[in-house]
Write a protein that holds these residues in place. Structure first.
Motif, PDB file in Angstrom:
ATOM      1  N   PHE A 175       7.058  14.575  -0.233  1.00  0.00           N
ATOM      2  CA  PHE A 175       6.897  14.626   1.226  1.00  0.00           C
ATOM      3  C   PHE A 175       6.453  13.240   1.698  1.00  0.00           C
ATOM      4  N   TYR A 176       7.088  12.795   2.762  1.00  0.00           N
ATOM      5  CA  TYR A 176       6.729  11.496   3.327  1.00  0.00           C
ATOM      6  C   TYR A 176       6.314  11.689   4.784  1.00  0.00           C
ATOM      7  N   ASP A 177       5.114  11.242   5.111  1.00  0.00           N
ATOM      8  CA  ASP A 177       4.640  11.342   6.485  1.00  0.00           C
ATOM      9  C   ASP A 177       4.763   9.978   7.145  1.00  0.00           C
ATOM     10  N   GLU A 178       5.726   9.839   8.030  1.00  0.00           N
ATOM     11  CA  GLU A 178       5.964   8.582   8.754  1.00  0.00           C
ATOM     12  C   GLU A 178       5.932   7.367   7.817  1.00  0.00           C
ATOM     13  N   PRO A 179       6.845   7.306   6.852  1.00  0.00           N
ATOM     14  CA  PRO A 179       6.773   6.222   5.858  1.00  0.00           C
ATOM     15  C   PRO A 179       6.965   4.826   6.443  1.00  0.00           C
ATOM     16  N   SER A 180       7.610   4.721   7.607  1.00  0.00           N
ATOM     17  CA  SER A 180       7.858   3.380   8.172  1.00  0.00           C
ATOM     18  C   SER A 180       6.762   2.941   9.134  1.00  0.00           C
ATOM     19  N   ALA A 181       5.833   3.834   9.425  1.00  0.00           N
ATOM     20  CA  ALA A 181       4.830   3.518  10.456  1.00  0.00           C
ATOM     21  C   ALA A 181       4.064   2.250  10.100  1.00  0.00           C
ATOM     22  N   GLY A 182       4.003   1.341  11.049  1.00  0.00           N
ATOM     23  CA  GLY A 182       3.214   0.132  10.884  1.00  0.00           C
ATOM     24  C   GLY A 182       3.841  -0.934  10.006  1.00  0.00           C
ATOM     25  N   LEU A 183       5.098  -0.751   9.626  1.00  0.00           N
ATOM     26  CA  LEU A 183       5.741  -1.745   8.762  1.00  0.00           C
ATOM     27  C   LEU A 183       6.727  -2.599   9.556  1.00  0.00           C
ATOM     28  N   ASP A 184       6.895  -3.845   9.117  1.00  0.00           N
ATOM     29  CA  ASP A 184       7.907  -4.683   9.764  1.00  0.00           C
ATOM     30  C   ASP A 184       9.291  -4.181   9.321  1.00  0.00           C
ATOM     31  N   LYS A 207       0.841  -1.209   0.000  1.00  0.00           N
ATOM     32  CA  LYS A 207       0.000   0.000   0.000  1.00  0.00           C
ATOM     33  C   LYS A 207       0.871   1.251   0.000  1.00  0.00           C
ATOM     34  N   LYS A 208       1.946   1.184   0.796  1.00  0.00           N
ATOM     35  CA  LYS A 208       2.855   2.348   0.817  1.00  0.00           C
ATOM     36  C   LYS A 208       3.478   2.562  -0.556  1.00  0.00           C
ATOM     37  N   ARG A 209       3.873   1.468  -1.192  1.00  0.00           N
ATOM     38  CA  ARG A 209       4.505   1.595  -2.511  1.00  0.00           C
ATOM     39  C   ARG A 209       3.511   2.103  -3.549  1.00  0.00           C
ATOM     40  N   ALA A 210       2.266   1.622  -3.430  1.00  0.00           N
ATOM     41  CA  ALA A 210       1.233   2.107  -4.364  1.00  0.00           C
ATOM     42  C   ALA A 210       0.994   3.604  -4.132  1.00  0.00           C
ATOM     43  N   GLY A 211       0.976   3.994  -2.848  1.00  0.00           N
ATOM     44  CA  GLY A 211       0.818   5.414  -2.528  1.00  0.00           C
ATOM     45  C   GLY A 211       1.970   6.229  -3.092  1.00  0.00           C
ATOM     46  N   LEU A 212       3.141   5.627  -3.064  1.00  0.00           N
ATOM     47  CA  LEU A 212       4.330   6.308  -3.592  1.00  0.00           C
ATOM     48  C   LEU A 212       4.235   6.438  -5.118  1.00  0.00           C
ATOM     49  N   ALA A 213       3.767   5.384  -5.770  1.00  0.00           N
ATOM     50  CA  ALA A 213       3.592   5.452  -7.230  1.00  0.00           C
ATOM     51  C   ALA A 213       2.618   6.574  -7.581  1.00  0.00           C
ATOM     52  N   ARG A 214       1.571   6.706  -6.789  1.00  0.00           N
ATOM     53  CA  ARG A 214       0.619   7.787  -7.050  1.00  0.00           C
ATOM     54  C   ARG A 214       1.257   9.147  -6.767  1.00  0.00           C
ATOM     55  N   ALA A 215       2.076   9.194  -5.708  1.00  0.00           N
ATOM     56  CA  ALA A 215       2.722  10.469  -5.355  1.00  0.00           C
ATOM     57  C   ALA A 215       3.664  10.956  -6.468  1.00  0.00           C
ATOM     58  N   ILE A 216       4.234  10.018  -7.213  1.00  0.00           N
ATOM     59  CA  ILE A 216       5.169  10.426  -8.279  1.00  0.00           C
ATOM     60  C   ILE A 216       4.496  10.491  -9.657  1.00  0.00           C
ATOM     61  N   ILE A 249      11.287   0.265   1.970  1.00  0.00           N
ATOM     62  CA  ILE A 249      10.717   1.592   1.690  1.00  0.00           C
ATOM     63  C   ILE A 249      11.836   2.643   1.795  1.00  0.00           C
ATOM     64  N   ASP A 250      12.703   2.489   2.792  1.00  0.00           N
ATOM     65  CA  ASP A 250      13.829   3.424   2.931  1.00  0.00           C
ATOM     66  C   ASP A 250      14.672   3.445   1.658  1.00  0.00           C
ATOM     67  N   GLN A 251      14.959   2.240   1.141  1.00  0.00           N
ATOM     68  CA  GLN A 251      15.793   2.156  -0.065  1.00  0.00           C
ATOM     69  C   GLN A 251      15.097   2.797  -1.262  1.00  0.00           C
TER      70      GLN A 251
END
Lengths: 118, 282
Positions: B170-179, B153-162, B186-188
């Motif tokens: 802008f990233y709002d707590e990109p690691s929140a809730g991830l293992d 979901k984060k990656r899909a959100g990122l695809a939409r963001a770009i 996501i960091d990479q």
């Protein structure tokens, strides 16, 4: 040729035809404003079914993903027709957009127009 | 609009920003410059003001006083229509991904392109594939958001963001809730996209592992003020210096936050104020 009005005059610098080879020289920035006209122009040229379409990008300093998509679509057309599309003279920044999108292997890319025509 | 990727002018300039909600001053005179092509990590504990600062930078709230400039343009006084034009130049990855559940992944990515451009549908279709390939989700284009894992979901959100080829992300707590593994992926991705797409990134987070992995520079907030802005290496040095070698209380406080230590000035401050408040409450 399509009506070369608006932004397209800024993008299309020159179109030359030598037999069944068409060379399109582009200039400036290909972005979401100019890519629509560029698409129209390139698709029209592919309808001529040239054996080889060379797109010279030596003067293209910026390319966004809409421009990238236009080149992909042009490549689709060329392949369907069994024709060739070659890109020439990508600036490092333009090249990096192709690289990150993993499109370097899809296109035939040359440093100079002479190499593309050889 | 000038191209800010090859200049030494800040892409984002925040000056003397003050913001209160009711009696509570959330931002208390923030100054921050974000330079082209860098990854700036804004960090701090809960309630430090980092999310409020982010909301100022994306123009969703205006300060009580102070200035926020994007691409050299003051955004605090813009009309909604003018702000919408600026918004096309940046993308936001929200904490949840903020996908529309009734649309497929591909349709979510297409949304900004269909809303904000006049591109041909065929061009959009190819662009969606390119964007989804960038975040390794191309084969999931037809899935619904409910079928995706948190990281996807984060990656899909990122695809939409770009989608609109923004100059700032802008990233709002990109690691929140991830293992941890997904978080590292996501960091990479943040690093790759920033470098390869030549964008400027602002990441708001309280996850220190992530912050140190991705930051070029870091900004630490506390109680609505900037405690320190500097290169990542400066923060690493501070984190790794024994507490007894630090002289200033501020450095000790930053060190505790960076290390996530249970004991230190942060926890003492919290404990003291809580205790006093509890005892004296009428």
């Amino acid at each position: 040729m399509a009506d070369a009005g608006g932004n397209i005059q800024n993008i299309i610098k020159d179109i030359t035809r030598e037999g069944d080879v068409v060379i399109v020289k582009l200039t400036g920035e290909i972005d979401m404003h100019s890519s629509t006209e560029l698409r129209g122009c390139l698709l029209e040229i592919t309808q001529e079914r040239p054996r080889l379409l060379v797109i010279n990008m030596e003067e293209v300093l910026f390319l966004d993903s809409s421009g990238l998509a236009v080149f992909v679509e042009t490549m689709q057309q060329s392949r369907t027709q069994g024709r060739q599309l070659k890109l020439v003279g990508l600036h490092p920044r333009v090249r990096s957009i192709f690289e990150i999108s993993r499109l370097m292997d899809i296109f035939q890319i040359y440093d100079t127009q002479e190499e593309a025509l050889a | 609009m000038p191209d800010y990727t090859n200049t030494s002018e800040p892409v984002i300039q925040v000056r003397s920003v003050i913001k209160s909600f009711g009696d509570q001053r959330v931002l208390d005179g923030i100054d921050l410059d974000v330079m082209p092509g860098e990854i700036m990590v804004v960090m701090g504990g809960s309630g430090c003001g980092k999310s409020t600062l982010l909301r100022h930078m994306i123009g969703s709230i205006v300060p009580d006083s102070g200035s926020v400039k994007l691409f050299g343009r003051e955004i605090t006084t813009l009309s909604e229509q003018e702000m919408n034009e600026i918004r096309k130049k940046f993308g936001i990855l929200f904490q949840s991904g903020a996908l529309i559940n009734s649309l497929t992944v591909g349709e979510n990515v297409a949304l900004p392109l269909r809303e904000h451009t006049h591109l041909d549908e065929k061009t959009i279709e190819i662009m969606i594939k390119i964007k989804l390939e960038l975040v390794s989700l191309r084969i999931h284009a037809d899935k619904m958001p409910a079928q995706l894992s948190g990281g996807m979901k984060k990656r899909a959100g990122l695809a939409r963001a770009i989608a609109l080829d923004p100059q700032i992300l802008f990233y709002d707590e990109p690691s929140a809730g991830l293992d941890p593994v997904t978080s590292a992926q996501i960091d990479q991705l943040i690093i790759d996209l920033t470098r390869k797409l030549h964008v400027t990134s602002v990441v708001v987070t309280h996850e220190m592992d992530s912050a140190f992995s991705i930051a070029d520079r870091m900004c630490m907030l506390d109680k609505g003020k900037v405690l320190k802005i500097g290169m990542r290496q400066e923060f690493e040095t501070l984190r790794d210096t024994p507490a007894e070698n630090l002289t200033s209380d501020q450095d000790k406080l930053i060190r505790q936050f960076l290390r996530g230590d249970a004991d230190g000035p942060l926890s003492r401050r919290k404990a003291d104020s809580d205790y006093e408040e509890d005892l004296l409450r009428v």
